[in-house]
Write a protein that holds these residues in place. Structure first.
Motif, PDB file in Angstrom:
ATOM      1  N   ALA A 188       0.835  -1.205   0.000  1.00  0.00           N
ATOM      2  CA  ALA A 188       0.000   0.000   0.000  1.00  0.00           C
ATOM      3  C   ALA A 188       0.871   1.257   0.000  1.00  0.00           C
ATOM      4  N   LYS A 189       1.914   1.257   0.807  1.00  0.00           N
ATOM      5  CA  LYS A 189       2.773   2.436   0.903  1.00  0.00           C
ATOM      6  C   LYS A 189       3.550   2.693  -0.387  1.00  0.00           C
ATOM      7  N   LYS A 190       3.916   1.644  -1.088  1.00  0.00           N
ATOM      8  CA  LYS A 190       4.571   1.821  -2.387  1.00  0.00           C
ATOM      9  C   LYS A 190       3.627   2.510  -3.364  1.00  0.00           C
ATOM     10  N   PHE A 191       2.369   2.091  -3.330  1.00  0.00           N
ATOM     11  CA  PHE A 191       1.359   2.718  -4.184  1.00  0.00           C
ATOM     12  C   PHE A 191       1.166   4.184  -3.798  1.00  0.00           C
ATOM     13  N   PHE A 192       1.081   4.463  -2.495  1.00  0.00           N
ATOM     14  CA  PHE A 192       0.899   5.838  -2.030  1.00  0.00           C
ATOM     15  C   PHE A 192       2.056   6.731  -2.475  1.00  0.00           C
ATOM     16  N   LYS A 193       3.261   6.195  -2.449  1.00  0.00           N
ATOM     17  CA  LYS A 193       4.431   6.982  -2.821  1.00  0.00           C
ATOM     18  C   LYS A 193       4.321   7.482  -4.259  1.00  0.00           C
ATOM     19  N   GLU A 194       3.907   6.598  -5.159  1.00  0.00           N
ATOM     20  CA  GLU A 194       3.744   6.993  -6.559  1.00  0.00           C
ATOM     21  C   GLU A 194       2.580   7.974  -6.715  1.00  0.00           C
ATOM     22  N   ASN A 196       1.273   9.987  -4.526  1.00  0.00           N
ATOM     23  CA  ASN A 196       1.545  11.299  -3.936  1.00  0.00           C
ATOM     24  C   ASN A 196       2.267  12.194  -4.929  1.00  0.00           C
ATOM     25  N   GLN A 197       3.156  11.604  -5.717  1.00  0.00           N
ATOM     26  CA  GLN A 197       3.817  12.366  -6.775  1.00  0.00           C
ATOM     27  C   GLN A 197       2.805  12.810  -7.829  1.00  0.00           C
ATOM     28  N   PHE A 198       1.929  11.906  -8.179  1.00  0.00           N
ATOM     29  CA  PHE A 198       0.894  12.207  -9.172  1.00  0.00           C
ATOM     30  C   PHE A 198      -0.016  13.324  -8.656  1.00  0.00           C
ATOM     31  N   GLU A 199      -0.393  13.243  -7.389  1.00  0.00           N
ATOM     32  CA  GLU A 199      -1.261  14.255  -6.782  1.00  0.00           C
ATOM     33  C   GLU A 199      -0.627  15.638  -6.841  1.00  0.00           C
ATOM     34  N   ARG A 200       0.677  15.727  -6.536  1.00  0.00           N
ATOM     35  CA  ARG A 200       1.352  17.026  -6.571  1.00  0.00           C
ATOM     36  C   ARG A 200       1.322  17.638  -7.969  1.00  0.00           C
ATOM     37  N   ARG A 201       1.502  16.819  -8.988  1.00  0.00           N
ATOM     38  CA  ARG A 201       1.484  17.314 -10.369  1.00  0.00           C
ATOM     39  C   ARG A 201       0.083  17.799 -10.756  1.00  0.00           C
ATOM     40  N   VAL A 202      -0.929  17.112 -10.216  1.00  0.00           N
ATOM     41  CA  VAL A 202      -2.315  17.454 -10.552  1.00  0.00           C
ATOM     42  C   VAL A 202      -2.758  18.742  -9.857  1.00  0.00           C
ATOM     43  N   LEU A 203      -2.392  18.891  -8.585  1.00  0.00           N
ATOM     44  CA  LEU A 203      -2.892  20.011  -7.803  1.00  0.00           C
ATOM     45  C   LEU A 203      -2.059  21.282  -7.924  1.00  0.00           C
ATOM     46  N   LYS A 204      -0.750  21.140  -8.017  1.00  0.00           N
ATOM     47  CA  LYS A 204       0.111  22.328  -8.038  1.00  0.00           C
ATOM     48  C   LYS A 204       0.178  22.981  -9.410  1.00  0.00           C
ATOM     49  N   ASN A 205       0.405  22.179 -10.414  1.00  0.00           N
ATOM     50  CA  ASN A 205       0.572  22.747 -11.750  1.00  0.00           C
ATOM     51  C   ASN A 205       0.056  21.772 -12.807  1.00  0.00           C
ATOM     52  N   PRO A 206      -1.267  21.595 -12.882  1.00  0.00           N
ATOM     53  CA  PRO A 206      -1.819  20.641 -13.844  1.00  0.00           C
ATOM     54  C   PRO A 206      -1.573  21.073 -15.287  1.00  0.00           C
ATOM     55  N   LYS A 207      -1.118  20.122 -16.092  1.00  0.00           N
ATOM     56  CA  LYS A 207      -0.835  20.399 -17.494  1.00  0.00           C
ATOM     57  C   LYS A 207      -1.801  19.640 -18.393  1.00  0.00           C
ATOM     58  N   ALA A 208      -1.995  20.181 -19.576  1.00  0.00           N
ATOM     59  CA  ALA A 208      -2.891  19.537 -20.534  1.00  0.00           C
ATOM     60  C   ALA A 208      -2.200  18.409 -21.294  1.00  0.00           C
ATOM     61  N   ASP A 209      -0.876  18.356 -21.160  1.00  0.00           N
ATOM     62  CA  ASP A 209      -0.114  17.286 -21.810  1.00  0.00           C
ATOM     63  C   ASP A 209       1.097  16.955 -20.950  1.00  0.00           C
ATOM     64  N   TYR A 217       1.407   7.276 -13.244  1.00  0.00           N
ATOM     65  CA  TYR A 217       0.124   6.571 -13.135  1.00  0.00           C
ATOM     66  C   TYR A 217       0.286   5.099 -13.499  1.00  0.00           C
ATOM     67  N   ALA A 218       1.048   4.818 -14.555  1.00  0.00           N
ATOM     68  CA  ALA A 218       1.264   3.434 -14.983  1.00  0.00           C
ATOM     69  C   ALA A 218       1.992   2.640 -13.903  1.00  0.00           C
ATOM     70  N   ALA A 219       2.983   3.269 -13.271  1.00  0.00           N
ATOM     71  CA  ALA A 219       3.716   2.600 -12.186  1.00  0.00           C
ATOM     72  C   ALA A 219       2.804   2.353 -10.994  1.00  0.00           C
ATOM     73  N   ALA A 220       1.954   3.331 -10.681  1.00  0.00           N
ATOM     74  CA  ALA A 220       1.012   3.185  -9.562  1.00  0.00           C
ATOM     75  C   ALA A 220       0.007   2.076  -9.837  1.00  0.00           C
ATOM     76  N   LEU A 221      -0.402   1.946 -11.082  1.00  0.00           N
ATOM     77  CA  LEU A 221      -1.366   0.905 -11.462  1.00  0.00           C
ATOM     78  C   LEU A 221      -0.802  -0.492 -11.189  1.00  0.00           C
ATOM     79  N   ASP A 222       0.468  -0.698 -11.534  1.00  0.00           N
ATOM     80  CA  ASP A 222       1.111  -1.991 -11.273  1.00  0.00           C
ATOM     81  C   ASP A 222       1.197  -2.277  -9.781  1.00  0.00           C
ATOM     82  N   LEU A 223       1.535  -1.249  -9.011  1.00  0.00           N
ATOM     83  CA  LEU A 223       1.646  -1.419  -7.562  1.00  0.00           C
ATOM     84  C   LEU A 223       0.284  -1.670  -6.926  1.00  0.00           C
TER      85      LEU A 223
END
Length: 256
Positions: A188-194, A196-209, A217-223
């Motif tokens: 679970a913590k390995k998944f959270f680590k990935e 949390n990085q995704f969350e920061r990108r989404v909330l701080k400076n979301p990009k259209a590409d 996201y792909a790494a988190a999906l595997d975990l």
């Protein structure tokens, strides 16, 4: 002998020679693989094997009575707390996985501004605790006249982290092992680590590409799949999460 008494007691009350019940339901097919041909056609060999196993378990308790209580506590005990944890957290975890997978189309496009992604991390979008009614039979008895129920909101991701951790913490066989040492909690913590990085990108400076967000996201999906396997839930590609799930406590300990 006590062992003989246990076997005779088991034999007297056993229904091993009767036709086993067949469970019907929308998801019965998920459990049918767990039953072997031998169980579908009970035999003397199956009965004797079960009787001996029961006798052995009885002898263990007779020789060491303390072992019968080894699984006590709020989060310990494979045979007592896992079913309870499933009733409490399965719905929440499954709904979180459902909403996590809903982000996939937008993630593939790389658009972190998409509402499905933003809503997953929005702390005002998800009711995590429903407000309780304060009136009695429709009559408000409060002195201030305020009997409105108040819901508690948080993000689906935050609730996902909480429910995944608590569910994983229940998959233990003794009280001595620290939660962080459990394979389920580690996964679970390995998944959270990935994420949390995704969350920061989404909330701080979301990009259209955002190509990097796709990789995270792909790494988190595997975990996530590793975790789901450890807590006895279907993998993400199974199609089991195409539906919405109830997050109410105690509705079911089964995969719904």
């Amino acid at each position: 002998m006590k062992v003989s008494a246990i076997i005779l007691s088991f034999a007297a009350s056993s229904s091993a020679f009767s036709t086993p019940q067949k469970f019907n339901g929308a998801h019965s097919h998920q459990s049918t693989k767990l039953y072997s041909k031998e169980e579908n056609a009970p035999s003397r060999r199956h009965f004797l094997t079960t009787a001996v196993s029961t006798a052995a378990a009885g002898m263990t308790v007779l020789l060491n009575p303390n072992t019968a209580y080894a699984s006590g506590g709020a989060t310990a005990g494979k045979y007592t707390t896992i079913p309870i944890a499933k009733r409490r957290y399965y719905g929440r975890v499954q709904e979180a996985v459902h909403e996590f997978l809903l982000m996939a189309p937008a993630v593939i496009k790389g658009d972190m501004t998409d509402p499905t992604i933003q809503d997953f991390f929005d702390t005002t979008k998800t009711v995590v605790i429903e407000g309780k009614k304060k009136d009695i039979n429709g009559v408000c008895t409060k002195k201030d006249g305020d009997c409105k129920s108040v819901d508690i909101f948080d993000s689906r991701y935050n609730d996902m982290k909480t429910s995944m951790y608590l569910l994983g913490n229940a998959f233990r066989i003794n009280q001595q092992k620290a939660p962080d040492n459990l394979p389920t909690v580690k996964a679970a913590k390995k998944f959270f680590k990935e994420m949390n990085q995704f969350e920061r990108r989404v909330l701080k400076n979301p990009k259209a590409d955002d190509a990097d967000a796709k990789k995270i996201y792909a790494a988190a999906l595997d975990l996530l799949d590793e975790y789901l396997d450890l807590v006895e839930l279907p993998p993400t590609e199974s199609g089991a999460y195409d539906q919405e799930f109830s997050t109410k406590v105690g509705e079911s300990s089964r995969i719904t």
